[in-house]
Design a protein around this motif. Structure first.
Motif, PDB file in Angstrom:
ATOM      1  N   THR A 130       0.918   4.189  -2.909  1.00  0.00           N
ATOM      2  CA  THR A 130       0.663   5.605  -2.587  1.00  0.00           C
ATOM      3  C   THR A 130       1.773   6.491  -3.139  1.00  0.00           C
ATOM      4  O   THR A 130       1.511   7.565  -3.716  1.00  0.00           O
ATOM      5  CB  THR A 130       0.554   5.769  -1.060  1.00  0.00           C
ATOM      6  OG1 THR A 130      -0.472   4.923  -0.561  1.00  0.00           O
ATOM      7  CG2 THR A 130       0.220   7.209  -0.700  1.00  0.00           C
TER       8      THR A 130
ATOM      9  N   GLN B  93      -0.637   8.790   6.611  1.00  0.00           N
ATOM     10  CA  GLN B  93      -1.367   7.547   6.376  1.00  0.00           C
ATOM     11  C   GLN B  93      -0.591   6.342   6.907  1.00  0.00           C
ATOM     12  O   GLN B  93      -1.165   5.420   7.500  1.00  0.00           O
ATOM     13  CB  GLN B  93      -1.648   7.378   4.881  1.00  0.00           C
ATOM     14  CG  GLN B  93      -2.662   8.372   4.335  1.00  0.00           C
ATOM     15  CD  GLN B  93      -2.841   8.251   2.836  1.00  0.00           C
ATOM     16  OE1 GLN B  93      -2.060   7.563   2.166  1.00  0.00           O
ATOM     17  NE2 GLN B  93      -3.854   8.922   2.301  1.00  0.00           N
ATOM     18  N   SER B  94       0.722   6.368   6.710  1.00  0.00           N
ATOM     19  CA  SER B  94       1.553   5.270   7.202  1.00  0.00           C
ATOM     20  C   SER B  94       1.519   5.213   8.724  1.00  0.00           C
ATOM     21  O   SER B  94       1.441   4.139   9.324  1.00  0.00           O
ATOM     22  CB  SER B  94       2.992   5.438   6.715  1.00  0.00           C
ATOM     23  OG  SER B  94       3.045   5.407   5.305  1.00  0.00           O
TER      24      SER B  94
ATOM     25  N   SER C 101      -0.911   6.366  10.571  1.00  0.00           N
ATOM     26  CA  SER C 101      -2.244   5.888  10.956  1.00  0.00           C
ATOM     27  C   SER C 101      -2.337   4.372  10.803  1.00  0.00           C
ATOM     28  O   SER C 101      -2.874   3.672  11.672  1.00  0.00           O
ATOM     29  CB  SER C 101      -3.310   6.573  10.105  1.00  0.00           C
ATOM     30  OG  SER C 101      -4.587   6.068  10.404  1.00  0.00           O
ATOM     31  N   ARG C 102      -1.778   3.906   9.641  1.00  0.00           N
ATOM     32  CA  ARG C 102      -1.793   2.464   9.429  1.00  0.00           C
ATOM     33  C   ARG C 102      -0.928   1.744  10.465  1.00  0.00           C
ATOM     34  O   ARG C 102      -1.273   0.655  10.934  1.00  0.00           O
ATOM     35  CB  ARG C 102      -1.320   2.128   8.016  1.00  0.00           C
ATOM     36  CG  ARG C 102      -2.392   2.318   6.957  1.00  0.00           C
ATOM     37  CD  ARG C 102      -1.989   1.661   5.655  1.00  0.00           C
ATOM     38  NE  ARG C 102      -0.840   2.301   5.056  1.00  0.00           N
ATOM     39  CZ  ARG C 102      -0.898   3.309   4.190  1.00  0.00           C
ATOM     40  NH1 ARG C 102      -2.077   3.792   3.842  1.00  0.00           N
ATOM     41  NH2 ARG C 102       0.194   3.840   3.688  1.00  0.00           N
TER      42      ARG C 102
ATOM     43  N   PRO D 256       0.821  -1.221   0.000  1.00  0.00           N
ATOM     44  CA  PRO D 256       0.000   0.000   0.000  1.00  0.00           C
ATOM     45  C   PRO D 256       0.852   1.266   0.000  1.00  0.00           C
ATOM     46  O   PRO D 256       0.504   2.258  -0.651  1.00  0.00           O
ATOM     47  CB  PRO D 256      -0.815  -0.137   1.289  1.00  0.00           C
ATOM     48  CG  PRO D 256      -0.879  -1.606   1.546  1.00  0.00           C
ATOM     49  CD  PRO D 256       0.426  -2.136   1.072  1.00  0.00           C
ATOM     50  N   GLU D 257       1.990   1.251   0.736  1.00  0.00           N
ATOM     51  CA  GLU D 257       2.863   2.427   0.772  1.00  0.00           C
ATOM     52  C   GLU D 257       3.450   2.711  -0.603  1.00  0.00           C
ATOM     53  O   GLU D 257       3.482   3.869  -1.056  1.00  0.00           O
ATOM     54  CB  GLU D 257       3.980   2.222   1.800  1.00  0.00           C
ATOM     55  CG  GLU D 257       3.522   2.230   3.250  1.00  0.00           C
ATOM     56  CD  GLU D 257       2.873   0.942   3.673  1.00  0.00           C
ATOM     57  OE1 GLU D 257       2.887  -0.004   2.864  1.00  0.00           O
ATOM     58  OE2 GLU D 257       2.335   0.874   4.800  1.00  0.00           O
TER      59      GLU D 257
ATOM     60  N   HIS E 180      -2.907   1.713  13.603  1.00  0.00           N
ATOM     61  CA  HIS E 180      -3.962   0.703  13.454  1.00  0.00           C
ATOM     62  C   HIS E 180      -3.375  -0.705  13.550  1.00  0.00           C
ATOM     63  O   HIS E 180      -3.950  -1.586  14.206  1.00  0.00           O
ATOM     64  CB  HIS E 180      -4.657   0.899  12.108  1.00  0.00           C
ATOM     65  CG  HIS E 180      -5.714  -0.136  11.830  1.00  0.00           C
ATOM     66  ND1 HIS E 180      -6.932  -0.148  12.469  1.00  0.00           N
ATOM     67  CD2 HIS E 180      -5.714  -1.218  10.986  1.00  0.00           C
ATOM     68  CE1 HIS E 180      -7.642  -1.170  12.041  1.00  0.00           C
ATOM     69  NE2 HIS E 180      -6.933  -1.837  11.143  1.00  0.00           N
ATOM     70  N   LEU E 181      -2.205  -0.870  12.900  1.00  0.00           N
ATOM     71  CA  LEU E 181      -1.552  -2.176  12.949  1.00  0.00           C
ATOM     72  C   LEU E 181      -1.115  -2.508  14.374  1.00  0.00           C
ATOM     73  O   LEU E 181      -1.260  -3.646  14.831  1.00  0.00           O
ATOM     74  CB  LEU E 181      -0.345  -2.185  12.001  1.00  0.00           C
ATOM     75  CG  LEU E 181       0.417  -3.518  11.908  1.00  0.00           C
ATOM     76  CD1 LEU E 181      -0.485  -4.618  11.397  1.00  0.00           C
ATOM     77  CD2 LEU E 181       1.635  -3.351  10.989  1.00  0.00           C
TER      78      LEU E 181
END
Length: 712
Positions: A7, A187-188, A190-191, A3-4, A194-195
């Motif tokens: 992006t 975003q990273s 946040s991910r 995903p990174e 979340h992770l």
């Protein structure tokens, strides 16, 4: 692609398209100016190349959505690089070519990474070095005057605008790239958070699963019930460790075996499967199982059908509980309630019979006292007295069954009571009936003292020895023994008694034993295999049961084809010294004019007691109720009150004595009753009543009880 990376690629694509559009729009004025100038001065090579490059860049921009990222990027970078070269060819160091090289380097780094940035820097240095060599060597000559160009304001204005334009474009592109990078980082982050939360939650879930599994394991290892899992054909796939205590089989022995090994009758498994097929569940199903040692035990089943993820049945799971003790306890409770109901009925009848028998038992004594020794009436009157006494014994049995027979408990040696019975006329008469049967007594070494009513204990012994002899055909033996035993927890739970030490009276015979059907009913009143009226009344074992229960003990019966054994458990009492009481002489039974108050609701009882005591030198008054007795004591002094316990419709004897003691705290009293609530008798004795005399009583019994209490 992660995903990174996806992006970052989107950001690069955005920067590339922005750069294409921006540079195309910025170069359009130069394109139109170059075309116009070419028409005026002719199509010279640098100018023509510049027009071609800008036109190519605009075409790529227009069709950018149908061209791959790599091709678009190379088209942009090569166009800017060639525009830089054209600038150097046309105007040299002041042509602004270095701006294109700088922009190319920045874009190459942003679009392809640092390596491509360094490659672009190297290419720019090489081109600049070549230009320097060519210009210095005279190969390239510029057609304009450098000095005029440098001092020309329009030239500086052009340079300033070009520098401003290029720097603005680069700054805008870097700003977009920076913003996009920050967004990627956010975003990273946040991910990542979340992770991290997901990892933490999974760790917590794993810990909770481990705790749950450990808790489940502890439950399975410690529950008394057996948890099981089987396949549809009955193969045991799991069972909890409690299976060893319940069935005698270990886990290793049962896992892999078929469940039918546990059933007393393997066909009984169908009794479990049938309701499971119909309802999918079973609750409280009772089945008979067999232990590894062959012992049978009762079980209660709770079971459900196991299914897989598709809902297809795969087997059974549930619990098995050993209910043998509970079931026997329920049977004992039902038997106790039945005997209690019968006992209450028998007690009511016995109470009325006692009042009727009082005249038959007591009046013959009074008549015999007045008759001369050679009177012809003495024999029939003695026969009447003996018949009354025998009838009173039957009533006493009924009272024992009723568990309302009032008796005073004293400390006695069971061994002494056994010896007294074996020397009694009743035992001698029994021996004469069964001369071929031997009765053996084994005396224990330890003390066998119990708190008991000796009359009832001897009655139990007499009934059991009599039953044992009657059960033997021909020659045989009856064994009697007394011993001390400490009961364990399982015995306490099974027989509902208090833990501790017990004195066990055992009576064993060599008869044929008792059938399994009869053994369930032998303690019920009037249940007998004998001929009623000839060899028994059907109350013998009922008397044994109720007597032992009244004494806080229990009865255990063992029977086989080799004979039966009755074990009577009595709580261990305090030591007692062997004392022999001197019999009272006739003279000592007479009074000296002491004032006696008789309280009884039966006129016959009052009259009998009054005549007996009056003949023996006492001054006697009678009243028919507790209320009258209280009123009499308020007005008169009384040496002794003889109290009946049950008096209707007024207050009972216990309440009467309680009120009398409020008037005369030291008032002496004697309880005279044939049937009463044991709690009332105990309460009256605890308040100070000196003794108890059972109705119907003889002249001697009444006089001894009165004299003893007055002399106390």
């Amino acid at each position: 692609m992660s995903p990174e990376n996806r992006t970052i690629q989107k950001v690069r694509n955005l920067v590339l398209n922005t750069a294409l559009v921006t540079f195309s729009l910025a170069c359009l004025p130069a394109l139109f100016a170059s075309i116009a100038r070419a028409k005026d001065i002719g199509w010279q090579m640098p100018m023509t190349a510049q027009i071609v490059v800008i036109a190519f860049l605009c075409a790529v921009t227009i069709f950018r959505h149908s061209i791959s990222f790599t091709k678009r990027a190379f088209a942009l970078l090569s166009s800017l690089f060639f525009l830089g070269i054209i600038g150097y060819l046309t105007f040299g160091m002041v042509g602004g070519g270095y701006l294109f090289f700088f922009t190319t380097t920045v874009l190459a780094t942003m679009l392809f990474g640092v390596r491509w940035g360094w490659l672009t820097v190297a290419a720019s240095m090489i081109v600049l070095a070549c230009f320097t060599w060519l210009v210095v060597g005279g190969t390239i000559r510029y057609s304009f005057d450098m000095n005029d160009y440098v001092v020309n304001p329009s030239s500086w204005l052009t340079v300033v605008m070009a520098v401003g334009l290029f720097f603005s474009i680069v700054t805008a592109l870097l700003g977009k790239f920076h913003t996009a990078l920050l967004k990627i980082i956010e975003q990273s982050s946040s991910r990542a958070e979340h992770l991290a939360r997901e990892i933490h939650e999974r760790q917590n879930a794993e810990k909770a699963r481990q705790v749950s599994e450990e808790k489940f394991r502890q439950i399975l290892e410690n529950i008394q019930d057996v948890y099981f899992e089987t396949t549809l054909d009955g193969t045991i796939t799991y069972c909890s460790p409690s299976c060893l205590e319940v069935s005698g089989y270990s886990q290793d022995e049962l896992i892999g075996a078929n469940a039918t090994v546990l059933y007393n009758d393997p066909d009984d498994r169908e009794l479990l499967l049938t309701p499971l097929r119909e309802n999918g569940t079973v609750r409280g199903l009772e089945l008979l199982f067999k232990k590894k040692n062959g012992e049978l035990y009762d079980t209660a089943f709770n079971a459900d059908i196991s299914v897989d993820v598709d809902g297809t049945p795969t087997g059974l799971h549930g619990t098995i509980r050993d209910i043998t003790v509970t079931k026997k306890q329920k049977e004992r409770d039902q038997r106790a309630r039945k005997m209690e109901a019968v006992g209450l009925m028998a007690g009511g009848v016995a109470h009325d019979l006692n009042n009727i028998l009082s005249g038959i038992v007591s009046y013959p004594d009074l008549l015999l006292l007045k008759l001369p020794e050679d009177s012809d009436l003495r024999q029939p009157i003695e026969t009447i007295r003996e018949s009354g006494s025998r009838a009173a014994c039957v009533v006493a049995d009924l009272l024992t069954v009723a568990r309302g027979a009032a008796s005073v408990r004293e400390s006695h040696s069971l061994q002494t009571l056994i010896l007294e019975y074996l020397r009694s006329p009743e035992y001698e008469e029994l021996k004469s009936r069964f001369p071929l049967i031997d009765c053996r007594y084994a005396s224990g070494k330890n003390s066998t003292t119990i708190m008991c009513s000796p009359v009832h204990i001897k009655k139990c012994l007499m009934n059991l020895v009599n039953n044992g002899m009657e059960a033997i055909s021909g020659k045989g033996t009856v064994w009697v023994s007394a011993s001390e035993e400490t009961v364990n927890e399982s015995f306490v739970a099974a027989h509902n008694v208090q833990p501790g030490n017990y004195i066990v009276l055992s009576i064993r015979d060599s008869g044929p034993g008792i059938s399994s059907h009869d053994i369930e009913h032998i303690f019920e009143p009037f249940y007998s295999k004998k001929i009623m009226g000839r060899s028994g009344t059907g109350l013998g074992l009922a008397i044994v049961w109720n007597t032992v229960q009244d004494h806080g003990g229990t009865v255990r019966v063992e029977s086989s084809e080799h004979g039966s054994c009755f074990k009577l458990y009595f709580p261990l009492g305090k030591e007692v010294s062997n004392q022999v009481a001197d019999k009272s002489t006739t003279k000592s039974l007479h009074g000296n004019g002491e004032q006696i108050l008789i309280v009884d609701d039966e006129a016959t009882q009052r009259e009998i007691a009054q005549q007996i005591l009056s003949m023996h030198g006492y001054s006697v008054e009678t009243v028919c109720s507790g209320e009258e007795a209280i009123g009499y004591v308020k007005q008169n002094s009384v040496d002794l009150v003889i109290l009946d316990m049950l008096m209707e419709p007024g207050i009972n004897g216990c309440t009467t004595y309680k009120e009398i003691r409020k008037i005369v705290p030291s008032q002496k009293a004697l309880i005279a009753s044939g049937f009463s609530e044991s709690q009332d008798v105990k309460a009256t004795l605890n308040m100070g009543a000196g003794g108890f005399i059972k109705k119907p009583y003889t002249v001697e019994q009444l006089c001894i009880a009165v004299r003893t209490e007055l002399d106390r």
